[in-house]
Design a protein around this motif. Structure first.
Motif, PDB file in Angstrom:
ATOM      1  N   GLU A 135      62.498  56.992  52.132  1.00 45.41           N
ATOM      2  CA  GLU A 135      62.636  57.109  53.575  1.00 45.41           C
ATOM      3  C   GLU A 135      61.889  58.342  54.056  1.00 45.41           C
ATOM      4  OE1 GLU A 135      64.039  55.155  55.937  1.00 45.41           O
ATOM      5  OE2 GLU A 135      64.530  53.702  54.369  1.00 45.41           O
ATOM      6  N   ARG A 144      71.648  46.595  50.638  1.00 45.46           N
ATOM      7  CA  ARG A 144      72.668  47.528  51.107  1.00 45.46           C
ATOM      8  C   ARG A 144      72.330  48.970  50.727  1.00 45.46           C
ATOM      9  NH1 ARG A 144      78.210  45.134  49.178  1.00 45.46           N
ATOM     10  NH2 ARG A 144      78.863  47.226  49.723  1.00 45.46           N
ATOM     11  N   LEU A 157      69.603  50.084  53.141  1.00 40.95           N
ATOM     12  CA  LEU A 157      70.169  50.293  54.474  1.00 40.95           C
ATOM     13  C   LEU A 157      70.990  51.576  54.539  1.00 40.95           C
ATOM     14  CD1 LEU A 157      71.294  46.692  55.516  1.00 40.95           C
ATOM     15  CD2 LEU A 157      69.556  48.110  56.621  1.00 40.95           C
ATOM     16  N   ARG A 158      71.774  51.827  53.493  1.00 39.30           N
ATOM     17  CA  ARG A 158      72.609  53.034  53.462  1.00 39.30           C
ATOM     18  C   ARG A 158      71.736  54.292  53.428  1.00 39.30           C
ATOM     19  NH1 ARG A 158      78.135  53.502  54.117  1.00 39.30           N
ATOM     20  NH2 ARG A 158      78.560  51.965  52.528  1.00 39.30           N
ATOM     21  N   ALA A 179      68.620  54.508  54.552  1.00 34.02           N
ATOM     22  CA  ALA A 179      67.964  54.617  55.862  1.00 34.02           C
ATOM     23  C   ALA A 179      68.921  55.203  56.901  1.00 34.02           C
ATOM     24  CB  ALA A 179      67.458  53.246  56.306  1.00 34.02           C
ATOM     25  N   GLU A 180      70.169  54.784  56.840  1.00 35.27           N
ATOM     26  CA  GLU A 180      71.186  55.308  57.750  1.00 35.27           C
ATOM     27  C   GLU A 180      71.406  56.803  57.509  1.00 35.27           C
ATOM     28  OE1 GLU A 180      75.921  54.786  57.766  1.00 35.27           O
ATOM     29  OE2 GLU A 180      74.815  52.910  58.040  1.00 35.27           O
ATOM     30  N   TYR A 181      71.487  57.194  56.239  1.00 32.96           N
ATOM     31  CA  TYR A 181      71.668  58.605  55.894  1.00 32.96           C
ATOM     32  C   TYR A 181      70.463  59.431  56.366  1.00 32.96           C
ATOM     33  CZ  TYR A 181      72.438  62.835  53.203  1.00 32.96           C
ATOM     34  OH  TYR A 181      72.614  64.142  52.845  1.00 32.96           O
ATOM     35  N   LYS A 210      68.440  58.743  58.853  1.00 27.77           N
ATOM     36  CA  LYS A 210      68.463  58.812  60.314  1.00 27.77           C
ATOM     37  C   LYS A 210      69.475  59.850  60.797  1.00 27.77           C
ATOM     38  CE  LYS A 210      69.328  56.004  64.373  1.00 27.77           C
ATOM     39  NZ  LYS A 210      70.085  54.876  64.866  1.00 27.77           N
ATOM     40  N   ILE A 211      70.657  59.851  60.198  1.00 27.09           N
ATOM     41  CA  ILE A 211      71.691  60.824  60.571  1.00 27.09           C
ATOM     42  C   ILE A 211      71.226  62.243  60.257  1.00 27.09           C
ATOM     43  CG2 ILE A 211      74.002  61.661  59.950  1.00 27.09           C
ATOM     44  CD1 ILE A 211      74.765  58.660  59.608  1.00 27.09           C
ATOM     45  N   GLU A 229      68.581  63.282  62.839  1.00 22.61           N
ATOM     46  CA  GLU A 229      69.187  63.595  64.140  1.00 22.61           C
ATOM     47  C   GLU A 229      69.912  64.936  64.096  1.00 22.61           C
ATOM     48  OE1 GLU A 229      71.664  60.207  64.869  1.00 22.61           O
ATOM     49  OE2 GLU A 229      69.973  58.972  65.560  1.00 22.61           O
TER      50      GLU A 229
END
Length: 155
Positions: free
Chosen positions: A7, A135, A138-139, A141-143, A145-146, A149
């Motif tokens: 990522e 999964r 996705l996890r 990518a979510e981490y 992104k967080i 931010e």
């Protein structure tokens, strides 16, 4: 069994490393997910043998794992190793500066059985490989992104 994902994060490499090595924040996140944990060592000096004893329920059974920080290289990455409940695991997190404000995070997770029970669990995971790989990505990518931010908010 191996999972691999990469990522890109819009933040400097030092900030990203600081975020992924914020062990106290990661511990609080694990506790919110229902994982019982006991830290061994001082998070202020992780290179001196930081480890965790984890207990959680997975596929209807209680799992106990010892997770240890095997390698800690500031700014470029870390390696975590773990074992228990018939499975050994290794997670490598590597950071690469693509530019002064962009970092690529690569995560590789390898699971290998050590007992017959572990072999059965890994085999069942292999049957669901595509779903688990999706999964995992996705996890991550979510981490990412967080993390991006949070770092951009404080910058």
């Amino acid at each position: 069994m191996e999972f691999l994902s990469k990522e890109d994060i819009e933040a400097p490499i030092a900030g990203v490393f600081g975020a992924i090595s914020d062990f106290e924040l990661l511990e609080r996140s694990a506790l919110r997910r229902g994982i019982e944990l006991q830290r061994i060592g001082d998070p202020a000096s992780p290179e001196k043998g930081l480890a965790w004893d984890l207990a959680f329920s997975f596929r209807g059974k209680q799992r106990d794992i010892r997770l240890a920080l095997a390698s800690y290289t500031p700014v470029t990455g870390m390696i975590l190793t773990g074992g228990g409940s018939g499975i050994d695991g290794r997670m490598e997190v590597e950071l690469l500066a693509l530019s002064p404000q962009r970092t690529r995070m690569s995560v590789q997770l390898t699971l290998s059985p050590t007992t017959l029970t572990g072999r059965l669990l890994v085999q069942s995971l292999k049957l669901a490989r595509s779903n688990l790989t999706r999964r995992f990505k996705l996890r991550l990518a979510e981490y990412a992104k967080i993390t991006e931010e949070r770092l951009n908010r404080t910058a």
